[in-house]
Design a protein around this motif. Structure first.
Motif, short mmCIF file in Angstrom:
data_model
loop_
_atom_site.label_atom_id
_atom_site.label_comp_id
_atom_site.label_asym_id
_atom_site.label_seq_id
_atom_site.Cartn_x
_atom_site.Cartn_y
_atom_site.Cartn_z
N PRO A 232 0.81 -1.24 0.00
CA PRO A 232 0.00 0.00 0.00
C PRO A 232 0.83 1.27 0.00
N TYR A 233 1.98 1.27 0.68
CA TYR A 233 2.76 2.51 0.73
C TYR A 233 3.37 2.86 -0.62
N ILE A 234 3.54 1.90 -1.50
CA ILE A 234 4.01 2.22 -2.85
C ILE A 234 2.94 2.98 -3.61
N GLU A 235 1.69 2.52 -3.49
CA GLU A 235 0.59 3.23 -4.14
C GLU A 235 0.39 4.60 -3.51
N ALA A 236 0.58 4.69 -2.18
CA ALA A 236 0.46 5.99 -1.52
C ALA A 236 1.52 6.96 -2.01
N ALA A 237 2.73 6.47 -2.21
CA ALA A 237 3.80 7.33 -2.73
C ALA A 237 3.50 7.78 -4.15
N ARG A 238 2.89 6.90 -4.94
CA ARG A 238 2.55 7.28 -6.31
C ARG A 238 1.44 8.33 -6.32
N VAL A 239 0.44 8.16 -5.45
CA VAL A 239 -0.66 9.13 -5.37
C VAL A 239 -0.16 10.47 -4.87
N ALA A 240 0.83 10.45 -3.97
CA ALA A 240 1.37 11.70 -3.42
C ALA A 240 2.24 12.45 -4.41
N GLY A 241 2.45 11.88 -5.58
CA GLY A 241 3.22 12.58 -6.61
C GLY A 241 4.64 12.10 -6.77
N GLY A 242 4.99 10.97 -6.14
CA GLY A 242 6.34 10.45 -6.28
C GLY A 242 6.59 9.92 -7.67
N GLY A 243 7.73 10.29 -8.24
CA GLY A 243 8.09 9.83 -9.58
C GLY A 243 8.60 8.41 -9.57
#
Length: 347
Positions: A232-243
């Motif tokens: 889940p934290y990978i998807e959270a990082a992607r949603v937060a704008g992480g490249g």
């Protein structure tokens, strides 16, 4: 009152301090689990003994990195004495010496010499001290093994994470490349490669690192990275704008590094053994190593069935060092496996 004042203060700690605290806690927990592994501690103790012998005792006994001090010639210039018959003798062993123009010192005429008070492990067929070569071989083994392992870990971790994250063509390309590399046995591959290029110490380390980095370690780390990719934290990082680079290098790679260091131990073992085999066959241009010591013994004719045990000090110390050091890194890897693999952790 102390708890009430410190709790709000920790909420404003810099992110690097929080990460350092978590890293320290994780390291202490991992060390506590590693200490429960007897085989891991045994391997670590053997590695520590080798390290002290090669990097502490050797410089103290033989000084700086010059050829005569690394491999002192039997006889030396300080321990000879003229007798009434006009010959020069070693005062400890009472054996005759002759002057060597090549080494600019007095050397024994009847080497290889057996172990003695002066040369604890004897001398080789050229009159060079075996113990000094053994201790210098420790330095070569450590540097070669660790350097090759670092290259392997860097390549395997990066490629495994990238292949797992992007999938598709990138994944297929690197997995098929790993399959092709695994088709070629390492020793046979190195023997053929040594016939195509001049193989020295550093080029051998680089070749071993690249071979391991694009080989089986990539497949294993890619599988681990796939399990992390769906967290889940990978998807959270992607949603937060992480490249893409942020997710790969800040979230995926740090979580597969423990497994990378586990395979690093096994890579060190493979590198030390491979160098010993190539040096035994005389295929590597290395100044001195344990494999080269056995190669010199074979070329001088002391590995035959009739005189092998008679001149045991020429090959047995080097062979035992290769065996024990490779086994030590393997045991440390087994100990780390109990930390990385949840199924093997002590309940």
């Amino acid at each position: 009152m102390a708890t009430a004042t410190t709790a709000p203060q920790r909420q404003f700690d810099p992110i690097w301090r929080v990460r350092a605290r978590l890293l320290r806690r994780g390291a202490l927990e991992s060390w506590a689990m590693f200490r429960e592994s007897k085989i891991g501690l045994t391997g670590l103790a053997v590695i520590a003994i080798f390290f002290v012998a090669g990097f502490v005792i050797h410089p103290v006994l033989w000084g700086g990195p010059t050829l005569p001090e690394w491999f002192p010639i039997a006889g030396g210039q300080k321990l000879w004495a003229p007798l009434w018959d006009g010959k020069i003798y070693d005062p400890i062993l009472g054996r005759p010496l002759v002057w060597s123009e090549e080494h600019e010192t007095y050397i024994f005429t009847d080497f290889p010499a057996p172990p003695s008070l002066r040369h604890w492990l004897g001398t080789d067929p050229y009159g060079r001290d075996i113990l000094s070569q053994i201790l210098h071989g420790i330095q070569a083994a450590f540097v070669l093994g660790i350097f090759a392992a670092l290259i392997t870990v860097f390549i395997g971790t990066t490629i495994g994470a990238i292949a797992a994250y992007y999938g598709g063509f990138v994944d297929t390309f690197f997995m098929r490349l790993a399959d092709i590399i695994l088709l070629f046995p390492l020793i046979a591959f190195l023997i053929v490669l040594s016939g195509l290029m001049q193989m020295d110490f550093w080029s051998l380390a680089i070749v071993l690192g690249i071979y391991g980095g694009f080989g089986s370690i990539t497949i294993v780390l890619k599988s681990q990275a796939l399990a992390i990719k769906v967290k889940p934290y990978i998807e959270a990082a992607r949603v937060a704008g992480g490249g893409h680079g942020h997710i790969i290098f800040r979230h995926i790679i740090p979580n597969i590094l423990p497994l990378s260091f586990l395979y690093m131990m096994f890579t060190v073992t493979s590198a030390i053994f491979s160098e010993a085999v190539l040096s035994f066959f005389g295929l590597v241009d290395i100044k001195m190593s344990w494999g080269l010591m056995i190669n010199i013994t074979r070329d001088a004719g002391y590995l035959g069935a009739t005189n092998m045990m008679q001149f045991w000090w020429l090959w047995m110390p080097a062979g035992l060092c290769i065996t024990f050091l490779c086994a030590a890194f393997y045991l440390v890897g087994r100990g780390l496996d109990e930390i990385v693999n949840p199924r093997l952790r002590a309940r």
